[in-house]
Design a protein around this motif. Structure first.
Motif, short mmCIF file in Angstrom:
data_model
loop_
_atom_site.label_atom_id
_atom_site.label_comp_id
_atom_site.label_asym_id
_atom_site.label_seq_id
_atom_site.Cartn_x
_atom_site.Cartn_y
_atom_site.Cartn_z
N PHE A 138 0.81 -1.22 0.00
CA PHE A 138 0.00 0.00 0.00
C PHE A 138 0.85 1.27 0.00
CE2 PHE A 138 -2.13 -3.38 2.35
CZ PHE A 138 -3.31 -3.51 1.63
N THR A 139 0.33 2.28 -0.70
CA THR A 139 0.96 3.60 -0.73
C THR A 139 -0.11 4.66 -0.52
OG1 THR A 139 2.62 2.84 -2.33
CG2 THR A 139 2.35 5.22 -2.07
N ILE A 154 -5.53 5.68 -0.99
CA ILE A 154 -4.50 4.64 -0.95
C ILE A 154 -4.50 3.83 -2.23
CG2 ILE A 154 -3.75 2.52 0.22
CD1 ILE A 154 -4.77 3.66 2.79
N GLU A 155 -3.31 3.65 -2.79
CA GLU A 155 -3.15 2.79 -3.96
C GLU A 155 -2.53 1.47 -3.50
OE1 GLU A 155 -0.92 4.88 -6.90
OE2 GLU A 155 -2.60 6.20 -7.42
N ALA A 156 -3.09 0.37 -3.99
CA ALA A 156 -2.63 -0.95 -3.58
C ALA A 156 -2.23 -1.76 -4.81
CB ALA A 156 -3.73 -1.68 -2.82
N ASN A 157 -1.11 -2.46 -4.70
CA ASN A 157 -0.64 -3.36 -5.75
C ASN A 157 -0.44 -4.75 -5.16
OD1 ASN A 157 0.05 -1.65 -8.31
ND2 ASN A 157 0.80 -0.44 -6.58
N ARG A 169 -5.76 -1.67 -6.75
CA ARG A 169 -6.92 -1.06 -6.12
C ARG A 169 -6.59 0.38 -5.75
NH1 ARG A 169 -10.63 -4.75 -3.03
NH2 ARG A 169 -10.10 -6.90 -3.56
N LYS A 170 -7.61 1.22 -5.79
CA LYS A 170 -7.50 2.58 -5.26
C LYS A 170 -8.65 2.75 -4.28
CE LYS A 170 -7.00 7.43 -6.59
NZ LYS A 170 -6.97 8.40 -7.73
N SER A 171 -8.30 3.07 -3.04
CA SER A 171 -9.31 3.10 -1.97
C SER A 171 -9.34 4.45 -1.27
CB SER A 171 -9.01 2.01 -0.92
OG SER A 171 -8.91 0.75 -1.52
N LEU A 185 -11.39 -0.82 -8.66
CA LEU A 185 -10.73 -2.11 -8.81
C LEU A 185 -10.23 -2.27 -10.24
CD1 LEU A 185 -13.50 -4.09 -6.90
CD2 LEU A 185 -11.42 -3.06 -5.94
N TYR A 186 -8.94 -2.57 -10.39
CA TYR A 186 -8.29 -2.57 -11.70
C TYR A 186 -7.70 -3.92 -12.07
CZ TYR A 186 -8.37 2.56 -11.31
OH TYR A 186 -8.77 3.87 -11.18
N ALA A 187 -7.66 -4.18 -13.37
CA ALA A 187 -6.95 -5.35 -13.90
C ALA A 187 -5.46 -5.04 -13.95
CB ALA A 187 -7.47 -5.68 -15.29
#
Length: 250
Positions: A138-139, A154-157, A169-171, A185-187
């Protein structure tokens, strides 16, 4: 002069300590608090799922039991037309029972990405039980106002080697209640797949829980599904043998 130096020295010592005291939470720390809110040892809930597709609307009623430690869960539908249909999660496996055909089916592979019961929630969305902190890095990219609430953005990879429904993901996480107000929610390609928006939050058993969320599949036109939790009890005793293949066909 000596007194001034003492005062200045004390002030510098205090100032040196301020960054540690006022430091913002990291992305992982924020998501640990989100996990703490949403992760139950055992639970029982009743909910409705309202599926809207173009000009059609379907309402499905369900009841679910979950055991986080064994990663097992049972979902039973009670609405006319689906009554007796059941889903059973055992670890990473998902089974479905059709009462009319008296048939048991294992759902796997690409089928897990399909909409559960025709909804915008995939089977993978429904059975994902791991904590977010076990799956993503997370960032924190900033803070924004969303519906009058301040939220961490928050951006999650996905962590290497993990199997997840969405690579990115971007939350938007409420800074006070630590619950997701919105998620994109991203591919892996970066394509936006779904958007989930929280409509209602309740405090249950000392935790803030999203009790009404709307999922919109960005690959479908005029499609959305509203999941509303009508009853939730945590820390329940699960009837012996309920979360088993044998009980699925009863």
């Amino acid at each position: 002069m000596k007194r001034l130096l003492v005062v200045l020295t004390a002030a510098l010592v205090l100032l040196a300590g301020l960054p540690a005291l006022a430091a913002e939470l990291t992305g992982a720390e924020i998501m640990e608090k989100v996990d703490d809110n949403a992760y139950f040892s055992t639970s029982h809930m009743r909910a409705t799922m309202t599926i809207r597709s173009r000009n059609r609307e379907m309402v499905k009623e369900m009841e679910a039991w979950g055991d986080a430690e064994s990663k097992a869960g049972l979902m039973t539908f009670h609405n006319p037309g689906d009554r007796g249909t059941k889903y059973l999660k055992l670890g990473d496996e998902l089974w479905m029972f059709f009462p009319n055909a008296d048939d048991l089916v294992k759902i796997s592979g690409h089928m897990l990405r399909q909409g559960m019961m025709g909804s915008d929630f995939s089977y993978s969305d429904a059975i994902e039980s791991e904590k977010m902190t076990e799956l993503y890095d997370f960032t924190v990219v900033g803070k924004e106002k969303l519906d009058g609430r301040t939220a961490y953005v928050i951006e999650a990879n996905a962590l290497p080697g993990t199997e997840v429904s969405y690579a990115k993901r971007k939350s938007w996480i409420d800074t006070e209640r630590f619950v997701a107000l919105k998620e994109e929610l991203y591919a892996a390609s970066g394509k936006l797949m779904k958007v989930m928006t929280t409509k209602k939050i309740q405090e249950i058993d000392g935790r803030y829980i999203a009790t009404e969320v709307v999922m919109e599949d960005q690959l479908k036109r005029n499609s959305s599904t509203t999941l509303t939790i009508t009853e939730l009890t945590v820390g329940v005793d699960i009837p012996a043998g309920l979360l088993s293949l044998r009980s699925l066909m009863r």
